[in-house]
Design a protein around this motif. Sequence first.
Motif, mmCIF file in Angstrom:
data_model
loop_
_atom_site.group_PDB
_atom_site.id
_atom_site.type_symbol
_atom_site.label_atom_id
_atom_site.label_comp_id
_atom_site.label_asym_id
_atom_site.label_seq_id
_atom_site.Cartn_x
_atom_site.Cartn_y
_atom_site.Cartn_z
ATOM 1 N N VAL A 225 -1.989 -7.428 -6.855
ATOM 2 C CA VAL A 225 -1.099 -6.723 -5.927
ATOM 3 C C VAL A 225 -0.017 -7.678 -5.424
ATOM 4 O O VAL A 225 1.159 -7.321 -5.343
ATOM 5 C CB VAL A 225 -1.883 -6.133 -4.729
ATOM 6 C CG1 VAL A 225 -0.928 -5.494 -3.726
ATOM 7 C CG2 VAL A 225 -2.909 -5.115 -5.213
ATOM 8 N N SER A 229 5.498 -10.112 -5.364
ATOM 9 C CA SER A 229 6.230 -10.414 -4.135
ATOM 10 C C SER A 229 6.642 -11.880 -4.060
ATOM 11 O O SER A 229 5.927 -12.765 -4.531
ATOM 12 C CB SER A 229 5.360 -10.079 -2.917
ATOM 13 O OG SER A 229 5.949 -10.591 -1.748
ATOM 14 N N ILE A 257 -1.479 -4.935 4.080
ATOM 15 C CA ILE A 257 -0.260 -4.809 3.264
ATOM 16 C C ILE A 257 0.931 -4.808 4.234
ATOM 17 O O ILE A 257 1.150 -3.827 4.953
ATOM 18 C CB ILE A 257 -0.300 -3.518 2.407
ATOM 19 C CG1 ILE A 257 -1.412 -3.597 1.354
ATOM 20 C CG2 ILE A 257 1.063 -3.287 1.732
ATOM 21 C CD1 ILE A 257 -1.183 -4.608 0.229
ATOM 22 N N ASP A 260 4.505 -1.786 1.865
ATOM 23 C CA ASP A 260 4.049 -1.090 0.663
ATOM 24 C C ASP A 260 5.188 -0.267 0.073
ATOM 25 O O ASP A 260 5.470 0.841 0.519
ATOM 26 C CB ASP A 260 2.857 -0.181 1.022
ATOM 27 C CG ASP A 260 2.298 0.541 -0.197
ATOM 28 O OD1 ASP A 260 2.689 0.192 -1.330
ATOM 29 O OD2 ASP A 260 1.451 1.450 -0.001
ATOM 30 N N GLY A 263 5.118 -0.580 -5.347
ATOM 31 C CA GLY A 263 5.163 -1.416 -6.548
ATOM 32 C C GLY A 263 5.918 -0.694 -7.653
ATOM 33 O O GLY A 263 6.840 0.077 -7.382
ATOM 34 N N GLU A 309 2.387 -8.399 0.264
ATOM 35 C CA GLU A 309 3.315 -7.276 0.092
ATOM 36 C C GLU A 309 3.016 -6.596 -1.237
ATOM 37 O O GLU A 309 2.534 -7.238 -2.174
ATOM 38 C CB GLU A 309 4.763 -7.789 0.049
ATOM 39 C CG GLU A 309 5.328 -8.233 1.375
ATOM 40 C CD GLU A 309 6.779 -8.710 1.236
ATOM 41 O OE1 GLU A 309 7.196 -9.063 0.109
ATOM 42 O OE2 GLU A 309 7.480 -8.719 2.262
ATOM 43 N N ASN A 310 3.377 -5.314 -1.332
ATOM 44 C CA ASN A 310 3.287 -4.599 -2.605
ATOM 45 C C ASN A 310 4.713 -4.290 -3.062
ATOM 46 O O ASN A 310 5.353 -3.386 -2.536
ATOM 47 C CB ASN A 310 2.473 -3.312 -2.422
ATOM 48 C CG ASN A 310 2.241 -2.579 -3.738
ATOM 49 O OD1 ASN A 310 2.290 -3.181 -4.810
ATOM 50 N ND2 ASN A 310 1.965 -1.279 -3.655
ATOM 51 N N ALA A 316 5.591 -8.101 -11.401
ATOM 52 C CA ALA A 316 4.646 -7.201 -10.729
ATOM 53 C C ALA A 316 3.612 -6.644 -11.705
ATOM 54 O O ALA A 316 3.854 -6.520 -12.901
ATOM 55 C CB ALA A 316 5.402 -6.054 -10.071
ATOM 56 N N THR A 336 0.143 1.635 -9.290
ATOM 57 C CA THR A 336 0.269 0.408 -8.481
ATOM 58 C C THR A 336 0.404 0.733 -6.989
ATOM 59 O O THR A 336 0.323 -0.166 -6.155
ATOM 60 C CB THR A 336 1.478 -0.448 -8.916
ATOM 61 O OG1 THR A 336 2.687 0.280 -8.625
ATOM 62 C CG2 THR A 336 1.429 -0.763 -10.401
ATOM 63 N N ASP A 337 0.611 2.026 -6.660
ATOM 64 C CA ASP A 337 0.694 2.418 -5.250
ATOM 65 C C ASP A 337 -0.698 2.567 -4.621
ATOM 66 O O ASP A 337 -0.816 2.688 -3.410
ATOM 67 C CB ASP A 337 1.495 3.721 -5.122
ATOM 68 C CG ASP A 337 2.001 3.960 -3.710
ATOM 69 O OD1 ASP A 337 1.908 3.023 -2.887
ATOM 70 O OD2 ASP A 337 2.478 5.079 -3.429
ATOM 71 N N GLU A 339 -2.773 0.347 -3.953
ATOM 72 C CA GLU A 339 -2.959 -1.104 -3.872
ATOM 73 C C GLU A 339 -3.946 -1.507 -2.786
ATOM 74 O O GLU A 339 -4.558 -2.569 -2.874
ATOM 75 C CB GLU A 339 -1.607 -1.788 -3.614
ATOM 76 C CG GLU A 339 -1.159 -1.868 -2.142
ATOM 77 C CD GLU A 339 -0.941 -0.518 -1.479
ATOM 78 O OE1 GLU A 339 -0.780 0.474 -2.211
ATOM 79 O OE2 GLU A 339 -0.961 -0.459 -0.238
#
Length: 498
Positions: A225, A229, A257, A260, A263, A309-310, A316, A336-337, A339
């Motif tokens: 994740v 970043s 996170i 968000d 990603g 961070e995402n 990524a 990827t959301d 996370e």
Amino acid sequence: MNFELKTVSLAQSSRLAVDALLVIVPDAWAGEKSADDPLSLLLRQVTEHGDLEEGTGKYLMCYRPVGFKAARLLLARAGKGSPAEVRKAVTTAMGQLRQPGLRKLGVVLCALDDVAASLFPAMAAVADASYVYTTTKPSAKAASVREVMVAVPAADAVRARFEHASAAVHGVEVAREWANRPANHATPTMLADAAKALARKAGFHCQVLGEKEVEKLGMGAFLAVAQGSAQPLKFVVLHHQGGRKADAPIVLVGKGITFDTGGISIKPAAEMDEMKFDMGGAASVLGTFAALSRLKLPLNVIGLIPACENMPDGRAVKPGDVVTSLSGQTIEVLNTDAEGRLILCDALTYAERFKPRAIIDIATLTGACVIALGAVRSGLFSSDDALAAALQEAGDAALDPCWRMPMDEEYAEGLKSNFADMGNVAGRAAGSVTAAKFLEKFTAKMTWAHLDIAGTAWRGGTNKGATGRPVPLLLQYLATQSAQGADAPARKKSPGRR
Ligand code: BES
Ligand code: MN
Ligand code: ZN
């Protein structure tokens, strides 16, 4: 906010030297019959003439009332005097007490039947109404109320409840403050520094792991994740050592996170700013520790905060990538959301080393939980009936309620993957439950519960801002656990999974 508890009879309250006096008056109550102090006389008159209607939220404001030291007197109805009614009465009243010169407020709880149970709702409502976020908006008018005198008939009898209430209010303020800060003022590094500063001030132990250590441990899901970043990840470990050395701790894990974006599975633009609140779980762990150390609760608590961070980026994690979690189980990152569960699963596995008597994770985990429960109750997920009951009771008692959701094994069906031990998402249906089923796969060795605070951690709209929930619930749960003592029989796992 500075609260002071004071023994004052109802008759004496007119002599309190404050700028404004707020008297909470239950319905069908008109003072003592023969008393001739200014407050009793006034209450009898307004009741006789129907100037103070019954019903929570009804009030009467008086200016320079005869016989009172305070320039403003507000009589506020509180129905039958339940905690929820007291909170509503004080919230309404605070809306009327916005004069800039008002520094010292007196809140008279003497007319209530259950004074002890009224302390937290009254104090929380005062603090709530006077909290102003100024960190990145110095022009915001700071709250004028500085000191609050809480008047009760016998201070010593409710001292412990008062201490608990003021610690909870303080914890809520810490949580709100950090959750409110925008992502560029609350990076993982800043969050970790805040934890260290808080630990130093409050006197608990804090350890911060960086990327190298996390990599060495093998937290492949957390790393995946964070890898998109520019901000380095942090893994924060807090220790409140209030019990005996050998006592098994309670572990709190907060999703941290700090922003968000979703990603590569990027979120739509509308309201994306609110994803700065995606570290609300982490903020609630910080707030709970701030409160815990004030109260010096005699039990051991560990706080774990995976923070990153995402972001979408050339480096990524991509949909379809397979990562190896700390537990050894592999995960296909289909979205990827999703996370939060990826950083939490590694923190949950890390917690095994503490052999906790209970572990609770707190996370703004799913939009689906907002759809299911809205902003009223947090989602509660656990296969352990005793832990679920304890958390539900704590939430009800602290006016910070949650609601137990199902955990049937069938909900895990959609997490199956052809390319890894599991996928990280399972379709739209029952999204908050399938997220919990994902986390459960990392908790087999522990008594675990999960709180989804996606709907309760902040308010949107014109009053946008963090709520500090579920600090009151967590502190209430911990206080109950410490009162029951570490010698309480260990919990048995319930035989039938729900
Ligand atoms: N932080 C969000 C959850 C969230 C969304 C909280 C909106 C509050 C308001 C989380 O990381 C997320 O994006 N979850 C996804 C999961 C989905 C991809 C399975 C969601 O809820 O849409
Ligand atoms: Mn997300
Ligand atoms: Zn998230």
